[in-house]
Scaffold this motif. Structure first.
Motif, PDB file in Angstrom:
ATOM      1  N   ALA A  47       0.862  -1.178   0.000  1.00 16.51           N
ATOM      2  CA  ALA A  47       0.000   0.000   0.000  1.00 16.51           C
ATOM      3  C   ALA A  47       0.897   1.225   0.000  1.00 16.51           C
ATOM      4  O   ALA A  47       1.720   1.400   0.902  1.00 16.51           O
ATOM      5  CB  ALA A  47      -0.895  -0.004   1.234  1.00 16.51           C
ATOM      6  N   SER A  71       1.280   8.836  -0.226  1.00 15.52           N
ATOM      7  CA  SER A  71       1.869   9.978  -0.916  1.00 15.52           C
ATOM      8  C   SER A  71       2.088  11.034   0.151  1.00 15.52           C
ATOM      9  O   SER A  71       1.311  11.973   0.305  1.00 15.52           O
ATOM     10  CB  SER A  71       0.934  10.462  -2.028  1.00 15.52           C
ATOM     11  N   LEU A  95      -3.247  10.465   0.943  1.00 12.50           N
ATOM     12  CA  LEU A  95      -3.477   9.746  -0.302  1.00 12.50           C
ATOM     13  C   LEU A  95      -2.793   8.394  -0.176  1.00 12.50           C
ATOM     14  O   LEU A  95      -1.648   8.323   0.267  1.00 12.50           O
ATOM     15  CB  LEU A  95      -2.826  10.492  -1.466  1.00 12.50           C
ATOM     16  N   MET A  96      -3.479   7.346  -0.610  1.00  9.81           N
ATOM     17  CA  MET A  96      -2.862   6.007  -0.578  1.00  9.81           C
ATOM     18  C   MET A  96      -3.518   5.138  -1.635  1.00  9.81           C
ATOM     19  O   MET A  96      -4.730   5.186  -1.814  1.00  9.81           O
ATOM     20  CB  MET A  96      -3.056   5.379   0.803  1.00  9.81           C
ATOM     21  N   TYR A  97      -2.714   4.375  -2.339  1.00 12.68           N
ATOM     22  CA  TYR A  97      -3.317   3.426  -3.282  1.00 12.68           C
ATOM     23  C   TYR A  97      -2.857   2.013  -2.963  1.00 12.68           C
ATOM     24  O   TYR A  97      -1.799   1.798  -2.388  1.00 12.68           O
ATOM     25  CB  TYR A  97      -2.989   3.794  -4.745  1.00 12.68           C
ATOM     26  N   GLN A  98      -3.709   1.073  -3.363  1.00  9.95           N
ATOM     27  CA  GLN A  98      -3.406  -0.342  -3.198  1.00  9.95           C
ATOM     28  C   GLN A  98      -2.572  -0.767  -4.395  1.00  9.95           C
ATOM     29  O   GLN A  98      -3.038  -0.678  -5.532  1.00  9.95           O
ATOM     30  CB  GLN A  98      -4.734  -1.109  -3.166  1.00  9.95           C
ATOM     31  N   GLY A  99      -1.343  -1.194  -4.151  1.00 16.94           N
ATOM     32  CA  GLY A  99      -0.470  -1.610  -5.242  1.00 16.94           C
ATOM     33  C   GLY A  99      -0.482  -3.123  -5.433  1.00 16.94           C
ATOM     34  O   GLY A  99      -0.909  -3.864  -4.554  1.00 16.94           O
ATOM     35  N   GLY A 100      -0.023  -3.574  -6.583  1.00 16.45           N
ATOM     36  CA  GLY A 100       0.134  -5.007  -6.835  1.00 16.45           C
ATOM     37  C   GLY A 100       1.349  -5.517  -6.089  1.00 16.45           C
ATOM     38  O   GLY A 100       2.424  -4.916  -6.167  1.00 16.45           O
ATOM     39  N   GLY A 118      -8.597   4.198  -9.803  1.00 20.76           N
ATOM     40  CA  GLY A 118      -7.210   4.254  -9.352  1.00 20.76           C
ATOM     41  C   GLY A 118      -6.245   3.606 -10.330  1.00 20.76           C
ATOM     42  O   GLY A 118      -6.602   3.273 -11.455  1.00 20.76           O
ATOM     43  N   PHE A 119      -4.998   3.437  -9.871  1.00 17.62           N
ATOM     44  CA  PHE A 119      -3.937   2.864 -10.704  1.00 17.62           C
ATOM     45  C   PHE A 119      -4.105   1.348 -10.845  1.00 17.62           C
ATOM     46  O   PHE A 119      -4.503   0.675  -9.914  1.00 17.62           O
ATOM     47  CB  PHE A 119      -2.565   3.093 -10.057  1.00 17.62           C
ATOM     48  N   PHE A 120      -3.764   0.825 -11.974  1.00 19.10           N
ATOM     49  CA  PHE A 120      -3.616  -0.628 -12.098  1.00 19.10           C
ATOM     50  C   PHE A 120      -2.493  -0.934 -13.091  1.00 19.10           C
ATOM     51  O   PHE A 120      -1.379  -1.207 -12.696  1.00 19.10           O
ATOM     52  CB  PHE A 120      -4.932  -1.314 -12.496  1.00 19.10           C
ATOM     53  N   ALA A 177      -4.211   3.074   6.619  1.00 22.21           N
ATOM     54  CA  ALA A 177      -4.429   1.794   5.917  1.00 22.21           C
ATOM     55  C   ALA A 177      -5.298   0.842   6.733  1.00 22.21           C
ATOM     56  O   ALA A 177      -6.025   0.019   6.172  1.00 22.21           O
ATOM     57  CB  ALA A 177      -3.083   1.146   5.606  1.00 22.21           C
TER      58      ALA A 177
END
Lengths: 339, 339
Positions: A81, A84, A110-115, A186-188, A248
């Motif tokens: 996770a 930013s 801000l936070m995104y779930q990453g692979g 979001g990002f993928f 998170a």
């Protein structure tokens, strides 16, 4: 103590590394993998500490440590996770497109779930089918690995769950980001596999440089062999790792081995926008940032994103100038499925 | 064949389950966990198939199978990527707020990176600190578990990497979604831990009902004991699982054990909007959808989101009326960190 995973199978082989990164000792009799160690940290950590001490005193068998033999400390993780935390980076993105940063961004991370299923090793190539249009970029960051974090943990408590610290190259495909963000989910595809530093270290190992759940040292980024960034990871951060972990864990627990990233390290210095190192500034931890500054100053970016053959190195030195985590050192190459 | 993980440690204990879900046999001598089996599928699958046949013929030791003793088939996974294949659901969201669906949504799948480190078991409570404002909702979906998928796989090839199929309750916090999506980085806190069906099955096990990389059977959702949804997972899907896997693997490989979700199953029937089951329709797989239809028809939603004590059951029956995957059956309760 300093831990690494040597390339072996899917999950690597856990080793304890000497403070000066020259030697290692196998940790298999204590724990086969770093994930297994994190799963049983309270039981396993004392045995690893013992090995670390033995390594320094020369009382355990040691082999020569080569950073190139390492996979990322957790080669595949149950969670990655990425926050930013350095709002300067976000301010520049917005400023470059003439938009304001919402007030809430200074209170709500801000936070995104990453692979997290297929990380690259610290010396692995960044293989992409094309370097035209995808906008291949690095993002130099700091990350922590947590133990089991209960849901609803407060930011006051959250720091207690930090087990290890490492560096990240959060590879980003800038050309794919606008389309993905416009879709709203979001990002993928724009966030391909990240790479982490060869070595992960305990907070104690950083001494004074670890304070208030942040690392207070410059993150050194070299691009094609030239100094590119030296922003201090302890400066201009709007959120520390305790706050990021609490964010998170608001609506679910975090499993041991969860990796939380800081986002691109970015310093404002003198109110910004940041200057290049050759111009006396602290430079940048990603290409997007210099492009934003170019856009703000000249109306258009001029530094191109990464092409096949371009290299990036990310490391951090202690006050004596010794590398703490080893270095991420990657080259962009053409992806060929047949290889 | 049908596989399940009995509650045991962090990763469960792999068992092979009989077709009628009444008996199981331990699979520990073939593979200790389902993740380990997926990591070595080609070597391990024949041994598991042998156990499955032995279970049907009565030639291996068997125990009574209780769905309540199961964790999710992969209790923690290296990746959970959830698509939104039933565009009717997206069309309703947009229509309820008077917006159009972009043309690209019919060619380029929506997909978000979900948290995969702390899944709930199929009978575990959904524990939340509050049921006011967070908008607790279920999302009934189908999901597949993949083997190792190479980066850049085509949608023609991607179906070959599907190892297992299961059901999901993709628990969603509707009240937290607008704020998170406005920040632009996608879902995080608004997607707490998901729960999966007790049993995961191979594509062969579904016979004719598995066609063109989709399951052609109604997804049965009961809400507080009453029939709530029976949308057919093979109807009105804009993208099948091959297309969703290819989308996920565009810029990075997928590790064995990756879970790809279909998104909320939603049927249009007669051009929609969908009717409730009591009104002769196929109902809904989430509460948000009926609220959107209420908004379109009456200007405002009237069905509330889930409160403490509310229950949701999700299952799927074969053509003979037998449960295929066992049932997800969860209750919303108040979260207490001290428990």
């Amino acid at each position: 103590m300093k831990l690494a995973s040597l390339k072996s199978g899917r999950d690597g082989k856990l080793v304890v590394v000497s403070k000066d990164l020259t030697r290692y000792t196998e940790a298999g009799r204590v724990s086969p993998t770093l994930q297994a160690a994190l799963d049983n940290w309270d039981k396993v950590a004392p045995g690893l500490e013992e090995l670390a001490q033995g390594l320094e005193s020369g009382s355990v068998p040691a082999e020569r440590f080569h950073e190139r033999e390492c996979t990322s400390p957790v080669p595949r993780a149950y969670q990655w996770a990425d926050g930013s935390a350095y709002i300067n980076h976000v301010e520049l993105v917005r400023k470059a497109r003439g938009a304001e940063v919402p007030e809430s961004f200074y209170e709500d991370p801000l936070m995104y779930q990453g692979g997290s299923d297929s990380f690259l090793g610290p010396r692995d190539d960044i293989a992409m089918p094309t370097d035209e249009g995808w906008g291949i970029d690095m993002e130099g960051e700091v990350a922590v690995i947590t133990g089991d974090v209960p849901m609803g943990v407060t930011s006051e408590e959250a720091g207690d769950y930090i087990r290890l610290i490492m560096l990240v190259n959060d590879v980003s495909l800038r050309g794919l980001i606008p389309g993905e963000l416009a879709k709203g989910f979001g990002f993928f595809q724009s966030k391909p596999s990240s790479a982490f530093s060869p070595v992960a270290v305990t907070p104690e190992e950083l001494g004074d440089a670890w304070d208030n759940a942040a690392v207070h040292l410059p993150l050194l980024v070299r691009y094609n062999g030239e100094p590119f960034g030296q922003a201090n990871a302890g400066v201009d951060l709007t959120f520390n790792f305790s706050q990021l972990i609490a964010h998170a864990a608001k609506s679910r627990p975090l499993c041991a081995g969860t990796i939380i990233g800081s986002g691109t390290v970015s310093n404002k210095r003198d109110g910004g926008p940041g200057k290049a190192i050759v111009d006396g500034g602290d430079g940048y931890s990603c290409i997007a940032e210099i492009r934003m500054i170019e856009t703000i100053q000249d109306g258009a970016p001029k530094t191109p994103f990464m092409k096949f053959g371009d290299t990036v190195e990310i490391k951090m030195k202690d006050k004596l100038g010794k590398s703490i985590f080893g270095s991420i050192d990657q080259k962009v190459v053409k992806y060929d499925r047949m290889v």
